[in-house]
Design a protein around this motif. Sequence first.
Motif, PDB file in Angstrom:
ATOM      1  N   PRO A 454       0.868  -0.985  -0.018  1.00 29.60           N
ATOM      2  CA  PRO A 454       0.126   0.177  -0.024  1.00 29.60           C
ATOM      3  C   PRO A 454       0.734   1.378   0.098  1.00 29.60           C
ATOM      4  O   PRO A 454       2.011   1.228   0.374  1.00 29.60           O
ATOM      5  N   TRP A 455       0.360   2.525  -0.300  1.00 28.73           N
ATOM      6  CA  TRP A 455       0.890   3.450  -0.331  1.00 28.73           C
ATOM      7  C   TRP A 455       1.652   4.106   0.771  1.00 28.73           C
ATOM      8  O   TRP A 455       2.760   4.613   0.770  1.00 28.73           O
ATOM      9  N   PHE A 456       1.209   3.649   2.082  1.00 35.10           N
ATOM     10  CA  PHE A 456       1.538   4.271   3.186  1.00 35.10           C
ATOM     11  C   PHE A 456       3.017   3.449   3.655  1.00 35.10           C
ATOM     12  O   PHE A 456       3.872   3.941   4.177  1.00 35.10           O
ATOM     13  N   GLN A 457       3.054   2.099   3.011  1.00 34.32           N
ATOM     14  CA  GLN A 457       4.493   1.489   3.357  1.00 34.32           C
ATOM     15  C   GLN A 457       5.478   2.364   2.528  1.00 34.32           C
ATOM     16  O   GLN A 457       6.526   2.326   2.639  1.00 34.32           O
ATOM     17  N   VAL A 458       5.236   2.540   1.003  1.00 33.71           N
ATOM     18  CA  VAL A 458       6.123   3.036   0.253  1.00 33.71           C
ATOM     19  C   VAL A 458       6.418   4.594   0.730  1.00 33.71           C
ATOM     20  O   VAL A 458       7.846   4.847   0.814  1.00 33.71           O
ATOM     21  N   TRP A 459       5.536   5.179   1.565  1.00 39.93           N
ATOM     22  CA  TRP A 459       6.060   6.508   2.122  1.00 39.93           C
ATOM     23  C   TRP A 459       6.213   6.412   3.499  1.00 39.93           C
ATOM     24  O   TRP A 459       6.033   7.380   4.450  1.00 39.93           O
ATOM     25  N   ALA A 460       6.685   5.351   3.883  1.00 39.56           N
ATOM     26  CA  ALA A 460       6.841   5.193   5.389  1.00 39.56           C
ATOM     27  C   ALA A 460       7.740   5.946   6.204  1.00 39.56           C
ATOM     28  O   ALA A 460       7.340   6.606   7.273  1.00 39.56           O
ATOM     29  N   VAL A 461       9.002   6.245   5.630  1.00 45.45           N
ATOM     30  CA  VAL A 461       9.710   7.168   6.383  1.00 45.45           C
ATOM     31  C   VAL A 461       9.302   8.411   6.449  1.00 45.45           C
ATOM     32  O   VAL A 461       9.367   9.082   7.805  1.00 45.45           O
ATOM     33  N   ILE A 462       8.852   8.977   5.489  1.00 43.29           N
ATOM     34  CA  ILE A 462       8.397  10.480   5.568  1.00 43.29           C
ATOM     35  C   ILE A 462       7.004  10.472   6.507  1.00 43.29           C
ATOM     36  O   ILE A 462       6.871  11.199   7.198  1.00 43.29           O
ATOM     37  N   LEU A 463       6.042   9.488   6.403  1.00 44.81           N
ATOM     38  CA  LEU A 463       4.918   9.532   7.183  1.00 44.81           C
ATOM     39  C   LEU A 463       4.934   9.277   8.381  1.00 44.81           C
ATOM     40  O   LEU A 463       4.422   9.900   9.283  1.00 44.81           O
ATOM     41  N   VAL A 464       5.815   8.187   9.115  1.00 49.19           N
ATOM     42  CA  VAL A 464       5.829   7.942  10.365  1.00 49.19           C
ATOM     43  C   VAL A 464       6.667   8.909  10.866  1.00 49.19           C
ATOM     44  O   VAL A 464       6.292   9.421  12.053  1.00 49.19           O
ATOM     45  N   PHE A 465       7.870   9.640  10.130  1.00 46.05           N
ATOM     46  CA  PHE A 465       8.499  10.736  10.969  1.00 46.05           C
ATOM     47  C   PHE A 465       7.808  11.793  11.095  1.00 46.05           C
ATOM     48  O   PHE A 465       7.731  12.652  12.232  1.00 46.05           O
ATOM     49  N   SER A 466       6.926  12.119   9.955  1.00 44.81           N
ATOM     50  CA  SER A 466       6.129  13.183  10.201  1.00 44.81           C
ATOM     51  C   SER A 466       5.054  13.412  11.496  1.00 44.81           C
ATOM     52  O   SER A 466       4.912  14.141  12.040  1.00 44.81           O
ATOM     53  N   ILE A 467       4.586  12.026  11.619  1.00 45.68           N
ATOM     54  CA  ILE A 467       3.357  11.922  12.460  1.00 45.68           C
ATOM     55  C   ILE A 467       4.400  11.810  13.896  1.00 45.68           C
ATOM     56  O   ILE A 467       3.798  12.739  14.758  1.00 45.68           O
ATOM     57  N   LEU A 468       5.391  11.315  14.209  1.00 49.49           N
ATOM     58  CA  LEU A 468       6.166  11.449  15.454  1.00 49.49           C
ATOM     59  C   LEU A 468       6.493  12.661  15.615  1.00 49.49           C
ATOM     60  O   LEU A 468       6.565  13.177  16.797  1.00 49.49           O
ATOM     61  N   ALA A 469       7.035  13.480  14.744  1.00 47.09           N
ATOM     62  CA  ALA A 469       7.569  14.872  15.001  1.00 47.09           C
ATOM     63  C   ALA A 469       6.485  15.983  15.338  1.00 47.09           C
ATOM     64  O   ALA A 469       6.620  16.432  16.266  1.00 47.09           O
ATOM     65  N   VAL A 470       5.160  15.561  14.611  1.00 51.20           N
ATOM     66  CA  VAL A 470       4.009  16.570  15.103  1.00 51.20           C
ATOM     67  C   VAL A 470       3.646  16.247  16.551  1.00 51.20           C
ATOM     68  O   VAL A 470       3.345  17.043  17.426  1.00 51.20           O
ATOM     69  N   LEU A 471       3.655  15.023  16.754  1.00 51.83           N
ATOM     70  CA  LEU A 471       3.248  14.508  18.132  1.00 51.83           C
ATOM     71  C   LEU A 471       4.423  14.825  19.246  1.00 51.83           C
ATOM     72  O   LEU A 471       4.096  15.389  20.313  1.00 51.83           O
ATOM     73  N   GLY A 472       5.489  14.778  18.763  1.00 53.07           N
ATOM     74  CA  GLY A 472       6.614  15.017  19.758  1.00 53.07           C
ATOM     75  C   GLY A 472       6.553  16.740  19.892  1.00 53.07           C
ATOM     76  O   GLY A 472       6.859  17.118  20.858  1.00 53.07           O
ATOM     77  N   LEU A 473       6.308  17.513  19.015  1.00 56.29           N
ATOM     78  CA  LEU A 473       6.259  18.939  18.937  1.00 56.29           C
ATOM     79  C   LEU A 473       5.016  19.481  20.018  1.00 56.29           C
ATOM     80  O   LEU A 473       5.221  20.373  20.588  1.00 56.29           O
ATOM     81  N   ILE A 474       3.897  18.638  19.571  1.00 56.34           N
ATOM     82  CA  ILE A 474       2.699  19.070  20.461  1.00 56.34           C
ATOM     83  C   ILE A 474       3.077  18.750  21.806  1.00 56.34           C
ATOM     84  O   ILE A 474       2.782  19.730  22.814  1.00 56.34           O
ATOM     85  N   TYR A 475       3.577  17.524  22.193  1.00 59.94           N
ATOM     86  CA  TYR A 475       4.119  17.435  23.559  1.00 59.94           C
ATOM     87  C   TYR A 475       4.930  18.293  23.981  1.00 59.94           C
ATOM     88  O   TYR A 475       4.689  18.746  25.470  1.00 59.94           O
ATOM     89  N   MET A 476       6.102  18.717  23.457  1.00 57.93           N
ATOM     90  CA  MET A 476       6.832  19.601  23.871  1.00 57.93           C
ATOM     91  C   MET A 476       6.390  20.887  24.080  1.00 57.93           C
ATOM     92  O   MET A 476       6.574  21.727  25.076  1.00 57.93           O
ATOM     93  N   ILE A 477       5.363  21.405  23.368  1.00 62.44           N
ATOM     94  CA  ILE A 477       4.923  22.889  23.469  1.00 62.44           C
ATOM     95  C   ILE A 477       4.061  23.043  24.474  1.00 62.44           C
ATOM     96  O   ILE A 477       4.051  23.755  25.397  1.00 62.44           O
ATOM     97  N   TYR A 478       3.123  21.731  25.003  1.00 61.30           N
ATOM     98  CA  TYR A 478       2.101  21.963  25.743  1.00 61.30           C
ATOM     99  C   TYR A 478       2.842  21.457  27.267  1.00 61.30           C
ATOM    100  O   TYR A 478       2.608  21.931  28.303  1.00 61.30           O
ATOM    101  N   ALA A 479       3.612  20.301  27.140  1.00 62.16           N
ATOM    102  CA  ALA A 479       3.976  19.832  28.736  1.00 62.16           C
ATOM    103  C   ALA A 479       5.473  20.288  28.818  1.00 62.16           C
ATOM    104  O   ALA A 479       5.611  20.402  30.110  1.00 62.16           O
ATOM    105  N   LYS A 480       5.960  20.989  27.811  1.00 59.44           N
ATOM    106  CA  LYS A 480       7.358  21.532  28.168  1.00 59.44           C
ATOM    107  C   LYS A 480       8.389  20.700  28.999  1.00 59.44           C
ATOM    108  O   LYS A 480       8.788  21.290  30.081  1.00 59.44           O
TER     109      LYS A 480
END
Length: 493
Positions: A454-480
């Motif tokens: 499926p397409w999401f496996q082909v885009w795995a690096v970009i997709l998973v990194f983007s999701i983790l980066a967004v989650l990490g930034l959200i946690y960093m901004i709110y939890a500091k």
Amino acid sequence: MSASPSRQSADEHLLHSQGYSQELHRGLSLWSSFSVGFATVSPVVGIYSVMSLGAMSVGPSWVWVVPLCLALQLLVALVYAELASQYPLAGGCYQWVKRLAGDRWAWFTGFMYLASALASLTTVAYLGGFWLWLFFTGEAPSANAQVFSGAVLLLLGLGVNLFGINPLKYFVSAGIIAEVIASVVIGVLLLVFFRNHSFSLLLEGLTSAPGTDSSYLSGFLTAMAVGGWAFLGFDACSQVSEETADARTSTPRAILRSMILVGLTVMLTAFAVTLSYTDTAAMVSGQVIDPVTPAVVDAFGAWSERPFVGVVLVAFIACVVSVQTYIGRAIFGMARDSILPASAFLRRVDKRKVPFVAMVFSTLFASFGLTLGLNATAVGTLIAFGSGGFFVVFLIVVTCALLARLSGKWKAETGTFSLGRWGVPINLAAFCWLVFESINVAWPRESLAPPGAPWFQVWAVILVFSILAVLGLIYMIYAKPYLRTLNPQPSLQ
């Protein structure tokens, strides 16, 4: 061999100057630190990860990608060696970025590093589970059996690590012996006595696609992406710095020696198997996923298959043990700054001076990740991200080092290992290489995914990194979490 009292005192004084006390057992020599790095990078694991995909990309000429990737990744190792010399601390890249760029970037780097490392641990255990099952049953495992075998390897590695640093040393040393047998000894024998092709085969530029310039360039870039996978994990030496005697000298040496010797070993095996394997066309077309074992069996006879599988299994076990070791230290190095959830528990050290809670957590997390192995698509996504994530972390560290060096904030000359006037050119070259390779590894390629993926496996690096980066930034901004650090950016200067 234990360190002299004067060296122990210097190591502890250095640690105190960075705001930490000596909680772990400083019982690793230069050889032991090198062994951890060598077993983590692992020529055997590396060659099985890259050989088939490399040959499918550009044919037998893929072997020239190995020395090229080694030379370019060595630039990164040189920068890491400088940083490890000046800041020999558990936590490695987190600690370095903290001092070079501040707490926010440090937290984000550490978060992405742990995500990539845990994906890597799951991947190695999953791949090693194949060899464990094959060794004891003589048959390839089903999906359930491979996941179960991978879980057994994780439990074995946890048991070794919880017994302390001394059993660890013996295990990784056994791993190096297995690596030498499986790679160096067999590689030399294949080249000298069982070579079935002339060296001209490596220059033919045989491709699996129509022989146009554009197809070869595309294949070469794919081979470069795959080749880079073989040289991940050398930074494991930096994670055990606080357990290494005379760490400012030993750790950078261990980083560079493990990288160079692993690279040379992978090159030897790549050349030997390519020139000795009889059915080159089958290897290039992808009909043969594992050309190494058939090459060994064809050369030495059917009796050699089981012993060879056993040697490969030992190498995978040592790799699992080493990866668990450095992840546990990475978690400990961040948790003692109180920037992780449940830091008070994760930083705990037992009577053997092992960060046992961090070790148990990483094993449980990786075991949960193993369940993805029940689905080929999911495990493929995990493997792709585990490789790509490391290159992004490398890029963050090298970029921070370059900016700090140019601004004068970081004086690399104060470390025991320094590149001197070559520091800026090498750092800049490493930055350029990592920009290229990070994009190259993340580039969505159907050729590196299973047919019909499926397409999401082909885009795995970009997709998973983007999701983790967004989650990490959200946690960093709110939890500091960076504001909770107990140790604000000390320096050696």
